[in-house]
Scaffold this active site. Structure first.
Site, PDB file in Angstrom:
ATOM      1  NE  ARG A   2      -4.232  -1.575   0.404  1.00 42.64           N
ATOM      2  CZ  ARG A   2      -4.471  -2.487  -0.521  1.00 42.64           C
ATOM      3  NH1 ARG A   2      -3.653  -2.776  -1.546  1.00 42.64           N
ATOM      4  NH2 ARG A   2      -5.553  -3.268  -0.556  1.00 42.64           N
ATOM      5  CG  HIS A  27      -3.646  -0.108  -6.501  1.00 44.77           C
ATOM      6  ND1 HIS A  27      -3.840   0.465  -5.300  1.00 44.77           N
ATOM      7  CD2 HIS A  27      -3.996  -1.511  -6.320  1.00 44.77           C
ATOM      8  CE1 HIS A  27      -4.042  -0.328  -4.422  1.00 44.77           C
ATOM      9  NE2 HIS A  27      -4.126  -1.924  -5.178  1.00 44.77           N
TER      10      HIS A  27
END
Ligand code: NAP
Ligand code: GLV
Length: 308
Positions: free
Chosen positions: A223, A271
């Site tokens: 993340r 992502h």
């Protein structure tokens, strides 16, 4: 009993179709068409409403559409409402190919060739044998262990870092805060596959970079909150780190002037390392619902103590 889906609307239509096909008795509603909130027993979500119980007083279980659950505010979810993370095999498959791509790109100096091409420079680098490129994976869970298995045939010395001890075929295992320094000291390409928790936030920062061998590189597929941007830029500019391949950012997308877009030693992807595919993820969702109804513990139950 109804299941409410609250995430990407395009994929919601696919979820609705796939669930109708596989579990015709399950009523599926797509956010924001909630209907009577008292009907909602199951929530399949990326981000639940701020106060899920106030919103859905009969909520029994939350199913995350993602493997990571850091976007959930657990202080707003009572412990008797289980939260289950996503166990779609497509997430594993995507992550394995992404990390293999990134590790091989760094191993074979792709960022340097991209720079050289932009400058019209024919610049050959003698390739380093895989046996001399040590890969270290932060996290040895569902994804870290699959990545480890996929990298094994290349001949890299492999290591993982986890919270709890275990044996892993073909890899050195380092554990907890006490094992971190030795793990970093032997790692040329560092891959972050940790969940984002209070313990792991900022782990890709100056202290970690200073313990890696000079010229090491990093891959962040965890993340954005794992990485301290200013520390990364400083380490790259000093040559302490040689390159970074990043799939995640604190703000997604990062603002236009962010160094992730422009730094010559950073390759950013939006992502996409892996994603949940309703067609393959539906098995895990239905299995969790079945176990929940049978009074069993669903596979992938998030531990409130650990935060993952
Ligand atoms: P997982 O199965 O829960 O594994 C997490 C691993 O991290 C475990 O090995 C765990 O150790 C270790 N860990 C957690 N906290 C730690 C700590 N404080 N110190 C040392 N080790 C620690 O999770 P996963 O399914 O592999 O997924 C990992 C993460 O990948 C997700 O949380 C998500 O953030 C990220 N992800 C990203 C994408 C993307 O597209 N970029 C896609 C999917 C997932 P133990 O084994 O000892 O518990
Ligand atoms: C994606 O980032 C996931 O956590 O599944």
């Amino acid at each position: 009993m109804a299941l409410l889906y609250k995430a990407d609307p395009t994929r919601g239509e696919i979820w609705k179709r796939v669930l109708a096909d596989r579990a015709p008795d399950l009523e599926v509603r797509l956010w924001p068409e909630v209907g009577d909130p008292r009907d909602i027993r199951l929530l399949l979500a990326w981000e639940p409403p701020e106060d899920p119980i106030a919103a859905f007083p009969n909520l029994e279980m939350i199913l995350s559409v993602s493997a990571g659950v850091d976007q959930f505010d657990f202080s707003r979810i009572p412990p008797e409402v289980p939260v289950v993370r996503m166990l779609d095999p497509n997430i594993v498959e995507g992550m394995v190919s992404y990390v293999a791509m990134a590790v091989l790109a760094l191993h074979r100096d792709l960022p340097t060739y991209i720079d050289a091409r932009a400058e019209g420079r024919w610049h050959q680098i003698l390739n380093r044998p895989a046996a001399e490129r040590r890969i270290g994976i932060l996290g040895a869970g569902r994804l870290g262990s699959a990545v480890l298995a996929a990298l094994a045939p290349f001949g890299f010395p492999l290591a993982v870092w986890a919270r709890t001890p275990r044996e892993m075929a073909g890899a050195e295992v380092f554990v907890g805060a006490d094992g971190l320094d030795a793990f970093l000291a032997r790692t040329d390409i560092l891959v972050c596959l940790l969940p984002l928790t209070e313990e792991t936030r900022g782990i890709l920062g100056a202290a970690t970079f200073s313990r890696l061998p000079e010229g090491a590189s990093i891959v962040n597929v965890g993340r954005g909150g794992h990485l301290v941007t200013a520390d990364l830029v400083a380490a790259l500019d000093e040559g302490r780190l040689s390159a970074a391949i990043l799939d995640v950012a604190d703000a997604e997308p990062p603002p236009p002037d962010h160094p992730f877009w422009t730094h010559p030693r950073i390759l950013l992807t939006p992502h996409i390392a892996s994603h949940t595919r309703p067609e393959t993820a539906v098995d895990a969702v239905l299995d969790a619902i079945r176990r929940h109804r049978a009074g069993e513990t669903p596979i992938g139950l998030v531990s409130r103590d650990r935060g993952y």
